[in-house]
Design a protein around this motif. Structure first.
Motif, PDB file in Angstrom:
ATOM      1  N   ILE A 151       0.814  -1.218   0.000  1.00  0.00           N
ATOM      2  CA  ILE A 151       0.000   0.000   0.000  1.00  0.00           C
ATOM      3  C   ILE A 151       0.852   1.274   0.000  1.00  0.00           C
ATOM      4  O   ILE A 151       0.297   2.375   0.048  1.00  0.00           O
ATOM      5  N   ASP A 152       2.169   1.130  -0.040  1.00  0.00           N
ATOM      6  CA  ASP A 152       3.028   2.317  -0.013  1.00  0.00           C
ATOM      7  C   ASP A 152       2.739   3.253  -1.184  1.00  0.00           C
ATOM      8  O   ASP A 152       2.664   4.479  -1.016  1.00  0.00           O
ATOM      9  N   ASP A 153       2.580   2.697  -2.376  1.00  0.00           N
ATOM     10  CA  ASP A 153       2.284   3.536  -3.545  1.00  0.00           C
ATOM     11  C   ASP A 153       0.938   4.240  -3.390  1.00  0.00           C
ATOM     12  O   ASP A 153       0.791   5.418  -3.763  1.00  0.00           O
ATOM     13  N   ASP A 154      -0.039   3.526  -2.860  1.00  0.00           N
ATOM     14  CA  ASP A 154      -1.361   4.132  -2.629  1.00  0.00           C
ATOM     15  C   ASP A 154      -1.251   5.316  -1.681  1.00  0.00           C
ATOM     16  O   ASP A 154      -1.830   6.378  -1.924  1.00  0.00           O
ATOM     17  N   PHE A 155      -0.491   5.134  -0.603  1.00  0.00           N
ATOM     18  CA  PHE A 155      -0.359   6.210   0.384  1.00  0.00           C
ATOM     19  C   PHE A 155       0.384   7.407  -0.197  1.00  0.00           C
ATOM     20  O   PHE A 155       0.059   8.557   0.118  1.00  0.00           O
ATOM     21  N   CYS A 156       1.365   7.150  -1.051  1.00  0.00           N
ATOM     22  CA  CYS A 156       2.079   8.268  -1.698  1.00  0.00           C
ATOM     23  C   CYS A 156       1.146   9.043  -2.622  1.00  0.00           C
ATOM     24  O   CYS A 156       1.296  10.258  -2.780  1.00  0.00           O
ATOM     25  N   GLN A 157       0.184   8.349  -3.224  1.00  0.00           N
ATOM     26  CA  GLN A 157      -0.774   8.995  -4.110  1.00  0.00           C
ATOM     27  C   GLN A 157      -1.888   9.696  -3.337  1.00  0.00           C
ATOM     28  O   GLN A 157      -2.290  10.808  -3.664  1.00  0.00           O
ATOM     29  N   ILE A 158      -2.371   9.046  -2.288  1.00  0.00           N
ATOM     30  CA  ILE A 158      -3.509   9.571  -1.526  1.00  0.00           C
ATOM     31  C   ILE A 158      -3.079  10.634  -0.525  1.00  0.00           C
ATOM     32  O   ILE A 158      -3.769  11.631  -0.327  1.00  0.00           O
ATOM     33  N   PHE A 159      -1.921  10.410   0.107  1.00  0.00           N
ATOM     34  CA  PHE A 159      -1.438  11.322   1.146  1.00  0.00           C
ATOM     35  C   PHE A 159      -0.030  11.836   0.819  1.00  0.00           C
ATOM     36  O   PHE A 159       0.915  11.580   1.573  1.00  0.00           O
ATOM     37  N   PRO A 160       0.149  12.538  -0.292  1.00  0.00           N
ATOM     38  CA  PRO A 160       1.494  13.006  -0.640  1.00  0.00           C
ATOM     39  C   PRO A 160       1.988  14.059   0.347  1.00  0.00           C
ATOM     40  O   PRO A 160       1.198  14.827   0.893  1.00  0.00           O
ATOM     41  N   VAL A 161       3.292  14.072   0.564  1.00  0.00           N
ATOM     42  CA  VAL A 161       3.871  15.088   1.444  1.00  0.00           C
ATOM     43  C   VAL A 161       3.809  16.450   0.765  1.00  0.00           C
ATOM     44  O   VAL A 161       3.469  17.467   1.389  1.00  0.00           O
ATOM     45  N   THR A 162       4.136  16.482  -0.509  1.00  0.00           N
ATOM     46  CA  THR A 162       4.064  17.718  -1.302  1.00  0.00           C
ATOM     47  C   THR A 162       3.560  17.390  -2.702  1.00  0.00           C
ATOM     48  O   THR A 162       3.618  16.237  -3.144  1.00  0.00           O
ATOM     49  N   GLY A 163       3.107  18.410  -3.388  1.00  0.00           N
ATOM     50  CA  GLY A 163       2.719  18.264  -4.786  1.00  0.00           C
ATOM     51  C   GLY A 163       1.358  17.626  -4.998  1.00  0.00           C
ATOM     52  O   GLY A 163       0.678  17.217  -4.053  1.00  0.00           O
ATOM     53  N   LYS A 164       0.977  17.536  -6.263  1.00  0.00           N
ATOM     54  CA  LYS A 164      -0.307  16.958  -6.643  1.00  0.00           C
ATOM     55  C   LYS A 164      -0.093  15.618  -7.335  1.00  0.00           C
ATOM     56  O   LYS A 164       0.881  15.427  -8.054  1.00  0.00           O
ATOM     57  N   THR A 165      -1.009  14.697  -7.096  1.00  0.00           N
ATOM     58  CA  THR A 165      -0.897  13.371  -7.687  1.00  0.00           C
ATOM     59  C   THR A 165      -2.111  13.016  -8.543  1.00  0.00           C
ATOM     60  O   THR A 165      -2.090  12.036  -9.272  1.00  0.00           O
ATOM     61  N   GLY A 166      -3.174  13.800  -8.435  1.00  0.00           N
ATOM     62  CA  GLY A 166      -4.414  13.467  -9.122  1.00  0.00           C
ATOM     63  C   GLY A 166      -5.319  12.581  -8.286  1.00  0.00           C
ATOM     64  O   GLY A 166      -6.522  12.474  -8.553  1.00  0.00           O
ATOM     65  N   LYS A 167      -4.756  11.917  -7.261  1.00  0.00           N
ATOM     66  CA  LYS A 167      -5.549  11.056  -6.375  1.00  0.00           C
ATOM     67  C   LYS A 167      -5.453  11.523  -4.929  1.00  0.00           C
ATOM     68  O   LYS A 167      -5.953  10.855  -4.027  1.00  0.00           O
ATOM     69  N   SER A 168      -4.813  12.661  -4.722  1.00  0.00           N
ATOM     70  CA  SER A 168      -4.605  13.171  -3.374  1.00  0.00           C
ATOM     71  C   SER A 168      -5.930  13.546  -2.710  1.00  0.00           C
ATOM     72  O   SER A 168      -6.778  14.216  -3.312  1.00  0.00           O
ATOM     73  N   MET A 169      -6.084  13.134  -1.454  1.00  0.00           N
ATOM     74  CA  MET A 169      -7.287  13.473  -0.693  1.00  0.00           C
ATOM     75  C   MET A 169      -7.372  14.976  -0.457  1.00  0.00           C
ATOM     76  O   MET A 169      -8.455  15.564  -0.500  1.00  0.00           O
ATOM     77  N   GLN A 170      -6.235  15.603  -0.214  1.00  0.00           N
ATOM     78  CA  GLN A 170      -6.221  17.046   0.008  1.00  0.00           C
ATOM     79  C   GLN A 170      -6.620  17.801  -1.252  1.00  0.00           C
ATOM     80  O   GLN A 170      -7.280  18.834  -1.182  1.00  0.00           O
TER      81      GLN A 170
END
Length: 328
Positions: A151-170
């Motif tokens: 799930i590491d990749d999912d967490f990087c997409q959903i909860f990124p530290v910085t930047g946009k991923t397209g799947k970020s909850m923020q």
């Protein structure tokens, strides 16, 4: 003071300025929201104005429901991805956990002193660390690693530290709004001030939710290891109580057999705990957005039928100029 000390103090001053600027901006935004609400009631409460406010409220409420439905679709999508990847992690964990356990609790070449390490690991519920931290053994972390990896990749997409991923909850929270650009009403003072108030209420709410998301990210991620520790706790207690000749072998066999016996149930529980906490986060976010914004909509109507004599348009303009300055 040396150069390093000056640099450190400068950093603290800059950080303090940044924090003070942010606090000031928040305070000014709140004041502007209150004044916008007051100003929205300055027009005479004639039939046309009252009807416009009613129609604006209906539009806001429809937009709120529409936005919540879209948010639901987003949560369903990432929930399904998480569930799929967690299931893969469960399968890998079940297959590899016994070998991983054996590798972790095996003694060094001559075995000297390892019985103390193993004893300390059991007493500390699966974790051992040497006095200078040059040796750290964590059986719970070892058992959790395959679920985490999946799930590491999912967490990087959903909860990124910085930047946009397209799947970020923020990102999803930031773009959530009940103010739509395709308003059916012509530009007017009352619409401007109501929109102003709603926008500020949205901004405050989103900031609070984004802070909650950061806190819950670690809570959800760490739940895997915590669930495993809870499942293994009685085994650790039992192994820690074993003493005497041959106790090291007994402890090892007990740990290995327990992992083998509970592995399917243990990793499934860890999976379900992640999904449950994620679902709770979704429900909390949706509930906050629905209730807080519904309340903001109702407050935006509170001046209807109340004629006041306080024109605060100049004060609002002053606050807007101040906000522009704070943003520079």
């Amino acid at each position: 003071m040396n150069k390093l000390t000056y640099t450190y103090l400068d950093g603290l001053r800059n950080l303090n300025k940044s924090i003070n600027r942010e606090l000031t901006r928040d305070y000014v935004n709140k004041a502007k929201g209150v004044l916008s609400l007051i100003q929205s009631g300055q027009l005479d409460p004639d039939k046309k104005t009252i009807e416009m406010k009613i129609n604006i409220r209906i539009k806001f409420e429809k937009n709120l429901m529409k936005s919540l439905i879209e948010l639901d679709k987003y949560f369903d999508s990432i929930y399904n991805d998480l569930e799929q990847h967690l299931s893969k992690g469960v399968d890998e964990s079940v297959q590899l956990c016994v070998a991983s356990t054996k590798a972790l609790i095996a003694p060094n070449k001559d075995g000297r002193g390892f019985h103390k390490i193993l004893g300390a690991l059991c007493k500390n519920y699966g974790c051992y660390w040497s006095k200078n931290w040059d040796v750290v053994l964590d059986l719970n972390k070892t058992l959790a690693k395959h679920l985490h990896k999946c799930i590491d990749d999912d967490f990087c997409q959903i909860f990124p530290v910085t930047g946009k991923t397209g799947k970020s909850m923020q990102e999803q929270i930031d773009k959530f709004s009940i103010i739509q650009s395709d308003s059916a009403y012509p530009s007017s003072d009352i619409l401007h001030y109501i929109h102003n108030f709603i926008k500020i209420e949205e901004t405050k709410l989103k900031a609070a939710l984004n802070r909650d998301i950061v806190d819950m990210k670690m809570d959800i991620y760490s739940s895997i290891k915590i669930t495993i520790l809870n499942q293994m706790a009685s085994c650790y207690q039992q192994a820690a109580a074993v003493t005497g000749t041959g106790s090291m072998k007994i402890k090892q066999d007990l740990l290995i057999s327990t992992v083998d016996n509970v592995k399917q149930d243990m990793f499934n529980k860890a999976k379900m705990e992640v999904l449950q906490r994620f679902n709770n986060l979704k429900l909390d976010i949706k509930s906050a957005l629905e209730h807080e914004l519904q309340e903001a909509i109702e407050r935006s109507q509170s001046q209807t039928g109340k004629k006041t004599r306080m024109d605060v348009s100049r004060e609002i303009e002053q606050l807007e100029r101040l906000l522009d300055q704070l943003s520079d």
